[in-house]
Scaffold this motif. Structure first.
Motif, PDB file in Angstrom:
ATOM      1  N   MET A   1      57.814  -3.093  57.464  1.00 18.37           N
ATOM      2  CA  MET A   1      57.353  -4.017  58.508  1.00 18.37           C
ATOM      3  C   MET A   1      56.877  -5.422  57.704  1.00 18.37           C
ATOM      4  N   THR A   2      56.448  -5.178  56.372  1.00 18.03           N
ATOM      5  CA  THR A   2      56.259  -6.286  55.552  1.00 18.03           C
ATOM      6  C   THR A   2      57.731  -6.883  55.150  1.00 18.03           C
ATOM      7  N   TYR A   3      58.666  -6.193  55.021  1.00 19.86           N
ATOM      8  CA  TYR A   3      60.215  -6.511  54.627  1.00 19.86           C
ATOM      9  C   TYR A   3      60.735  -7.264  55.821  1.00 19.86           C
ATOM     10  N   ALA A   4      60.233  -6.934  57.044  1.00 16.02           N
ATOM     11  CA  ALA A   4      60.996  -7.809  58.094  1.00 16.02           C
ATOM     12  C   ALA A   4      60.536  -8.993  57.962  1.00 16.02           C
ATOM     13  N   GLY A   5      59.769  -9.651  57.344  1.00 14.14           N
ATOM     14  CA  GLY A   5      59.163 -10.941  57.149  1.00 14.14           C
ATOM     15  C   GLY A   5      59.416 -11.537  55.924  1.00 14.14           C
ATOM     16  N   ALA A   6      60.048 -10.653  54.810  1.00 16.00           N
ATOM     17  CA  ALA A   6      60.402 -11.155  53.508  1.00 16.00           C
ATOM     18  C   ALA A   6      61.712 -11.741  53.374  1.00 16.00           C
ATOM     19  N   ARG A   7      61.961 -12.717  52.504  1.00 17.34           N
ATOM     20  CA  ARG A   7      63.183 -13.532  52.219  1.00 17.34           C
ATOM     21  C   ARG A   7      63.525 -13.554  50.776  1.00 17.34           C
ATOM     22  N   GLY A   8      64.583 -13.764  50.612  1.00 16.28           N
ATOM     23  CA  GLY A   8      64.777 -14.188  48.857  1.00 16.28           C
ATOM     24  C   GLY A   8      64.794 -13.120  48.254  1.00 16.28           C
ATOM     25  N   ASP A   9      64.388 -13.458  46.904  1.00 19.09           N
ATOM     26  CA  ASP A   9      63.966 -12.230  46.050  1.00 19.09           C
ATOM     27  C   ASP A   9      63.031 -11.320  46.192  1.00 19.09           C
ATOM     28  N   THR A  10      62.097 -11.886  47.344  1.00 15.92           N
ATOM     29  CA  THR A  10      61.013 -10.926  47.524  1.00 15.92           C
ATOM     30  C   THR A  10      61.478  -9.710  48.539  1.00 15.92           C
TER      31      THR A  10
END
Length: 439
Positions: A101-110
């Motif tokens: 769920m966190t990954y759904a809002g992560a971008r770039g290197d994160t």
């Protein structure tokens, strides 16, 4: 008998509070009140996809990735000084869901770091669809037949957000369609302690009160912006229970010395396996979940070899496993953990930018820069003659078949440290994992 687990991701604002507060914009979502204690909810107008079209190859990719992460996380935690010579129990699945769920809002290197750490190999849209299909499968256990104990397996997701934060529409859509949740709006800024208690109460309710105080005092502050939570609860009875009258006092040779333990015994037809330096037995529950116990000659040596390939082999019962008549002795045991941080373990596994000012969680909100302050986990397990109860919870806190061989006779006495896991047979998912080294 029951096992609850909880994983929590806490996100905070990475900028000074007075510079970052923005008014909540409700235009990107609807506001609802169908939530705990009538807490308002920001949610997509989309509904959950209850029949996701996920190919077998996609489900297998998710299962293999989750198993690889389970092996990595176990290896990292067992080397953590805080778990030296101690029991260890956690839910890799709970952690995976919370971080997905966190990954759904992560971008770039994160996003790249999370993807590598979690072994997410599917394209983003297919990944969340696969998690949805898996969650729905786990939540639809078959009804117990006559003489069986009903199996309970509940998985619940929730997200809690600061009421003044604007959440991105695609993120809300992903949560709604694939995880069946929205964002419960809370006043972290003015009432962080009340918000913490509300989240903890939600967790306790979802885990039959087995997970208490997931978020300790001070875990939520005025700069907390988002808390993502996954909670799991399992209660299953053995397909072949142990007789209580056969349980006797015995000695368990633990890593910290001998102790008296209540030793359960039975003679049953079970899957049995053996390899260099270890023996293994698989005990089924009514309803399609199994408990696997691996008894090594030397715990440290075995744990050092327990990589993703070996864990997958043990979970699939391929290779050395065969049906046997097992004269089994197993201790009754309970592991009641307290909340512990997964931050260091995840950093060791390669997720670093998520926890600092370089984090890019702009897919969750562009109101202000966010970073994850901690990933908190707590799990509980109790094993007795009737079966197993387990629970786990994870919170991410952001600031800002083979033909059986003829049965053979085997005697397996588990009176020393062992590794174990609970696996869902239908999906191959490892739900819980740990080790017992003595009381």
């Amino acid at each position: 008998m029951a096992q609850p687990v909880l994983t929590c991701v806490v996100m905070r604002s990475s900028l000074p509070i007075l510079c970052t507060i923005l008014a909540f914009a409700s235009g990107c979502s609807s506001s609802k009140t169908d939530s705990p204690g009538a807490v308002p909810m920001a949610a997509s107008d989309l509904t959950r996809d209850t029949s996701p079209n996920v190919a077998d190859a996609e489900a297998a990719a998710l299962r293999d990735g989750n198993t690889a992460f389970a092996a990595d996380l176990y290896a990292t935690l067992r080397n953590d000084p805080s778990f030296a010579n101690k029991n260890l129990f956690f839910s890799p699945y709970s952690v995976s869901v919370a971080l997905a769920m966190t990954y759904a809002g992560a971008r770039g290197d994160t996003a790249s770091e999370l993807k590598n750490t979690m072994h997410f190999t599917l394209p983003d849209d297919r990944l969340h669809a696969a998690f949805n299909a898996l969650d729905l499968s786990l939540s639809s256990r078959p009804q117990a037949t006559d003489g069986q104990v009903p199996l309970t397996l509940r998985v619940a997701n929730s997200m809690w957000g600061e009421i003044t934060t604007t959440f991105e529409q695609p993120f809300l859509d992903t949560l709604a369609v694939n995880y069946g949740t929205g964002v419960y709006l809370t006043d972290f800024i003015n009432n962080p302690e009340a918000s913490r208690n509300t989240i903890n109460n939600w967790v306790a309710d979802k885990t039959e009160d087995k997970i208490q105080d997931l978020l300790s005092e001070g875990a939520i502050t005025s700069i907390t912006r988002v808390v993502l939570v996954n909670a799991m609860y399992f209660n299953g009875g053995w397909s072949s229970p142990f007789s209580q009258s056969a349980t006797t006092a015995g000695t368990f040779h633990g890593v910290n010395g001998d102790s008296t333990a209540q030793m359960m015994t039975k003679n049953a037809s079970l899957l049995y396996g053996a390899g260099t330096g270890w023996q293994c037995v698989v005990l089924p529950y009514d309803g399609g979940v199994t408990f696997t116990a691996i008894v090594p000659d030397d715990l440290a040596s075995f744990e050092s070899s327990l990589d993703a390939t070996m864990l997958a082999s043990l979970a699939s019962t391929d290779g050395s496993f065969e049906q046997a008549t097992v004269n089994l002795t197993l201790p009754k045991f309970e592991i009641k953990g307290t909340s512990f941080s997964l931050k260091s373990a995840l950093q060791t596994l390669g997720t670093t930018t998520l926890f600092g000012d370089q984090a890019d969680l702009s897919g969750i909100s562009k109101s202000e820069p966010l970073f994850v302050s901690d990933v908190v986990h707590q799990a509980f397990i109790s094993v007795d003659e009737k079966g197993t109860e387990a629970a786990a919870a994870t919170a991410v806190v952001t600031n800002g078949s083979t033909s059986p061989a003829p049965p053979k006779q085997v005697t397996l006495t588990i009176d020393k440290p062992f590794v174990f896991f609970l696996r869902d047979s239908a999906t191959g998912t490892i739900l819980f994992q740990g080790r017992y080294v003595g009381s």
